[in-house]
Design a protein around this motif. Structure first.
Motif, PDB file in Angstrom:
ATOM      1  N   VAL A   1       0.857  -1.182   0.000  1.00  0.00           N
ATOM      2  CA  VAL A   1       0.000   0.000   0.000  1.00  0.00           C
ATOM      3  C   VAL A   1       0.896   1.237   0.000  1.00  0.00           C
ATOM      4  N   PRO A   2       0.416   2.352  -0.540  1.00  0.00           N
ATOM      5  CA  PRO A   2       1.301   3.497  -0.791  1.00  0.00           C
ATOM      6  C   PRO A   2       2.005   4.092   0.420  1.00  0.00           C
ATOM      7  N   ASP A   3       1.341   4.225   1.575  1.00  0.00           N
ATOM      8  CA  ASP A   3       1.906   5.007   2.673  1.00  0.00           C
ATOM      9  C   ASP A   3       2.008   4.169   3.939  1.00  0.00           C
ATOM     10  N   ALA A   4       3.220   3.685   4.250  1.00  0.00           N
ATOM     11  CA  ALA A   4       3.429   2.887   5.466  1.00  0.00           C
ATOM     12  C   ALA A   4       3.320   3.738   6.725  1.00  0.00           C
ATOM     13  N   LYS A   5       3.395   5.059   6.604  1.00  0.00           N
ATOM     14  CA  LYS A   5       3.292   5.929   7.773  1.00  0.00           C
ATOM     15  C   LYS A   5       1.914   5.838   8.425  1.00  0.00           C
ATOM     16  N   LYS A   6       0.920   5.358   7.680  1.00  0.00           N
ATOM     17  CA  LYS A   6      -0.433   5.225   8.219  1.00  0.00           C
ATOM     18  C   LYS A   6      -0.649   3.863   8.875  1.00  0.00           C
ATOM     19  N   GLN A   7       0.430   3.170   9.220  1.00  0.00           N
ATOM     20  CA  GLN A   7       0.431   1.921   9.985  1.00  0.00           C
ATOM     21  C   GLN A   7       0.090   0.687   9.158  1.00  0.00           C
ATOM     22  N   SER A   8      -0.335   0.860   7.902  1.00  0.00           N
ATOM     23  CA  SER A   8      -0.687  -0.306   7.091  1.00  0.00           C
ATOM     24  C   SER A   8       0.527  -0.802   6.324  1.00  0.00           C
ATOM     25  N   LEU A   9       0.758  -2.118   6.387  1.00  0.00           N
ATOM     26  CA  LEU A   9       1.862  -2.749   5.678  1.00  0.00           C
ATOM     27  C   LEU A   9       1.343  -3.740   4.635  1.00  0.00           C
ATOM     28  N   SER A  10       0.075  -3.679   4.290  1.00  0.00           N
ATOM     29  CA  SER A  10      -0.576  -4.678   3.446  1.00  0.00           C
ATOM     30  C   SER A  10      -0.018  -4.702   2.036  1.00  0.00           C
ATOM     31  N   LEU A  11      -0.173  -5.862   1.382  1.00  0.00           N
ATOM     32  CA  LEU A  11       0.161  -6.047  -0.025  1.00  0.00           C
ATOM     33  C   LEU A  11      -1.134  -6.183  -0.819  1.00  0.00           C
ATOM     34  N   THR A  12      -1.105  -5.734  -2.062  1.00  0.00           N
ATOM     35  CA  THR A  12      -2.318  -5.769  -2.864  1.00  0.00           C
ATOM     36  C   THR A  12      -2.001  -5.945  -4.333  1.00  0.00           C
ATOM     37  N   THR A  13      -2.979  -6.466  -5.074  1.00  0.00           N
ATOM     38  CA  THR A  13      -2.921  -6.545  -6.531  1.00  0.00           C
ATOM     39  C   THR A  13      -4.340  -6.576  -7.056  1.00  0.00           C
ATOM     40  N   SER A  14      -4.548  -6.026  -8.243  1.00  0.00           N
ATOM     41  CA  SER A  14      -5.896  -5.984  -8.826  1.00  0.00           C
ATOM     42  C   SER A  14      -6.270  -7.278  -9.522  1.00  0.00           C
ATOM     43  N   ARG A  15      -5.273  -8.113  -9.860  1.00  0.00           N
ATOM     44  CA  ARG A  15      -5.539  -9.373 -10.558  1.00  0.00           C
ATOM     45  C   ARG A  15      -4.650 -10.472  -9.969  1.00  0.00           C
ATOM     46  N   ALA A  16      -5.244 -11.334  -9.173  1.00  0.00           N
ATOM     47  CA  ALA A  16      -4.494 -12.435  -8.573  1.00  0.00           C
ATOM     48  C   ALA A  16      -4.092 -13.451  -9.643  1.00  0.00           C
ATOM     49  N   LYS A  17      -2.973 -14.123  -9.395  1.00  0.00           N
ATOM     50  CA  LYS A  17      -2.476 -15.138 -10.312  1.00  0.00           C
ATOM     51  C   LYS A  17      -2.321 -16.465  -9.577  1.00  0.00           C
ATOM     52  N   GLU A  18      -2.162 -17.525 -10.366  1.00  0.00           N
ATOM     53  CA  GLU A  18      -1.929 -18.841  -9.792  1.00  0.00           C
ATOM     54  C   GLU A  18      -0.669 -18.840  -8.917  1.00  0.00           C
ATOM     55  N   GLU A  19       0.342 -18.072  -9.326  1.00  0.00           N
ATOM     56  CA  GLU A  19       1.604 -18.046  -8.597  1.00  0.00           C
ATOM     57  C   GLU A  19       1.520 -17.293  -7.274  1.00  0.00           C
ATOM     58  N   ASN A  20       0.360 -16.666  -6.989  1.00  0.00           N
ATOM     59  CA  ASN A  20       0.183 -15.977  -5.713  1.00  0.00           C
ATOM     60  C   ASN A  20      -0.217 -16.919  -4.580  1.00  0.00           C
ATOM     61  N   ARG A  21      -0.425 -18.201  -4.863  1.00  0.00           N
ATOM     62  CA  ARG A  21      -0.745 -19.165  -3.816  1.00  0.00           C
ATOM     63  C   ARG A  21       0.450 -19.356  -2.892  1.00  0.00           C
ATOM     64  N   GLY A  22       0.191 -19.438  -1.593  1.00  0.00           N
ATOM     65  CA  GLY A  22       1.271 -19.694  -0.642  1.00  0.00           C
ATOM     66  C   GLY A  22       1.098 -18.927   0.649  1.00  0.00           C
ATOM     67  N   ASP A  23       2.159 -18.899   1.462  1.00  0.00           N
ATOM     68  CA  ASP A  23       2.163 -18.217   2.754  1.00  0.00           C
ATOM     69  C   ASP A  23       2.961 -16.924   2.674  1.00  0.00           C
ATOM     70  N   TYR A  24       2.343 -15.835   3.139  1.00  0.00           N
ATOM     71  CA  TYR A  24       2.985 -14.523   3.178  1.00  0.00           C
ATOM     72  C   TYR A  24       3.269 -14.175   4.642  1.00  0.00           C
ATOM     73  N   VAL A  25       4.511 -13.808   4.932  1.00  0.00           N
ATOM     74  CA  VAL A  25       4.922 -13.497   6.301  1.00  0.00           C
ATOM     75  C   VAL A  25       5.342 -12.032   6.377  1.00  0.00           C
ATOM     76  N   CYS A  26       4.636 -11.274   7.228  1.00  0.00           N
ATOM     77  CA  CYS A  26       4.955  -9.868   7.509  1.00  0.00           C
ATOM     78  C   CYS A  26       5.701  -9.847   8.833  1.00  0.00           C
ATOM     79  N   ALA A  27       6.913  -9.289   8.857  1.00  0.00           N
ATOM     80  CA  ALA A  27       7.758  -9.411  10.045  1.00  0.00           C
ATOM     81  C   ALA A  27       8.414  -8.097  10.433  1.00  0.00           C
ATOM     82  N   LEU A  28       8.494  -7.859  11.762  1.00  0.00           N
ATOM     83  CA  LEU A  28       9.234  -6.747  12.357  1.00  0.00           C
ATOM     84  C   LEU A  28      10.300  -7.360  13.251  1.00  0.00           C
TER      85      LEU A  28
END
Length: 460
Positions: A271-298
């Motif tokens: 997402v455009p602005d991490a200063k607003k506390q959001s760290l999310s990932l996004t896409t308008s068209r999901a693909k087969e290769e998007n299957r799996g586990d996503y890990v957000c880490a600090l």
């Protein structure tokens, strides 16, 4: 006998005692706290109210009369406040933990006397400021009296805990903890647990060509300044296409200006602005290769890491031999998540308008449909929905085009046209060659003279 002992203990632990005709009330307070000492209820209207340090003090701390007049001792003006029937002691210091006397008199003499004993209550929290999820939190609540009163803690959800406790902090511990003394006096401390917002409780379902949002954000009211104060070293996203596959780093966050740097993205973007506390990932068209586990880490020093894992499933339909099928060919449609469907999930097929699903021949797998001879009615948009306990999780579709079969007459026409084209081509070549021969013969006839004149041709 047992009930008698319990009753005796309850009497001994009461915050109100009597010595002769004098009543004593115990009030618990912390250093720096403000407390209110209230005179007895139901006082006569024509009374004088005196607040003293000792019963025989000649000069009271404060007093007021029935006509509304009142006064505070010169040495205590910055310390006390006097209301109609109560004395307020502000910003208590160590020397203020003592006994205070409230004396009520009438014209006929003393009406009543009550003594308040202000006892020091000590509340400790370690660490004293915010802490990370998983760090050890120590809370203690104690008083300087023997025997001590009944003390317990109430967590932010109102659950009763011990007077001293050591816990591994989680986001559930975030909020106000209350120390309760004798079920009456209370002191509160604010606990801030630095953590990420909870991840989805189950897999995140989407379908091919539909939007995908992989959530991750800082917890409520948590700031980057608080995280930096805990020596935050790294913020990143990792991707595991399969459970046993090595991690692939997608993005790293620059802690200096809070901007993302991409290693590889698989079509996703933060997402455009991490200063607003959001760290999310996004896409308008999901693909087969998007299957799996996503890990957000600090990541923090000493091996401390705050992380959230989001499992993404992508539903898709595939068609064999393709999306364009000749009428009469076998058509195979498969709707799947790329693996065996988990228990509790089911698929629902929606055929093109006017097509009856029961007439199809499904094989042993519920995600697969076989049409032995595809016809015109099998063309159009096929939809597949994923359901769980009456809830539609996601859906996907595919458009199949059925091409008509080539008839014998159409084959004859095509062959005839091809033969005509070939004949015309051969005839053109023959005519071209004849013309070339004729031109060559004429050229030889015109050039027979041995000594040609420079200007024109002459008959020999």
């Amino acid at each position: 006998m047992k009930n008698l002992i319990l009753l005796l203990i309850a009497v001994l632990m009461s915050t109100t005692t009597k010595t002769g005709a004098q009543e004593v009330q115990v009030v618990y307070a912390e250093v720096g706290q403000t407390i209110t000492l209230k005179a007895p209820d139901g006082l006569p209207s024509s009374n004088y109210l005196y607040w003293l340090l000792k019963i025989d003090d000649a000069k009271p701390l404060a007093w007021r009369n029935s006509l509304g007049g009142k006064q505070i001792n010169e040495h205590w003006k910055d310390k006390l406040a006097l209301n109609v029937d109560s004395l307020v002691i502000q910003n208590i210091r160590q020397e203020d933990f003592r006994k205070y006397v409230c004396k009520v008199t009438l014209n006929s003499g003393t009406h009543s006397t009550i003594t308040y004993e202000v006892v020091k209550l000590t509340v400790r929290m370690n660490p004293p400021s915010h802490l990370l999820h998983g760090e050890t939190l120590f809370l203690s609540c104690a008083v300087e009296t023997r025997p001590g009163p009944e003390i317990h803690w109430l967590n932010p959800h109102g659950e009763k805990k011990y007077s001293q406790l050591t816990i591994r902090a989680t986001s559930q511990d975030n909020g106000l903890w209350t120390c309760v003394v004798n079920n009456n006096n209370r002191a509160q401390v604010s606990v801030t647990v630095l953590d990420l917002s909870p991840a989805p409780s189950g897999p995140l379902y989407t379908s091919k060509a539909r939007p995908l949002n992989v959530p991750c954000s800082l917890g409520p009211k948590i700031t980057w300044e608080q995280l930096r104060a805990k020596n935050l070293t790294e913020v990143f996203w990792q991707f595991f296409p399969k459970p046993d596959s090595p991690p692939q780093t997608l993005f790293n966050l620059s802690l200096k200006d809070l901007t993302w740097k991409s290693d590889q993205n698989f079509g996703l973007r933060p997402v455009p602005d991490a200063k607003k506390q959001s760290l999310s990932l996004t896409t308008s068209r999901a693909k087969e290769e998007n299957r799996g586990d996503y890990v957000c880490a600090l990541k923090f020093p000493n091996g401390m890491t705050l992380k959230r894992t989001v499992h993404v499933e992508v539903l898709e339909i595939t068609s064999s031999p393709g999306t364009e099928v000749v009428s009469g060919q076998q058509l195979n449609l498969t709707c799947s998540l790329g693996h065996r469907l988990p228990s509790g999930l089911r698929l629902k097929w929606i055929p093109p308008s006017g097509r009856s699903l029961p007439s199809l021949t499904p094989d042993r797998h519920p995600d697969h449909i076989t049409i032995p001879e595809a016809g015109k009615g099998d063309g159009g948009k096929w939809s597949c929905e994923l359901w769980q306990n009456g809830t539609r999780l996601t859906s996907t579709e595919i458009t199949v085009k059925i091409e008509p079969k080539l008839s014998v007459w159409m084959l004859v026409v095509i062959c005839s046209v091809a033969a005509i084209v070939i004949l015309v081509l051969i005839l053109s070549i023959i005519l071209y060659r004849r013309r070339q021969r004729r031109m060559g013969h004429l050229r030889r006839q015109l050039c027979q003279c041995k000594t040609p004149k420079p200007k024109g041709f002459y008959r020999s």
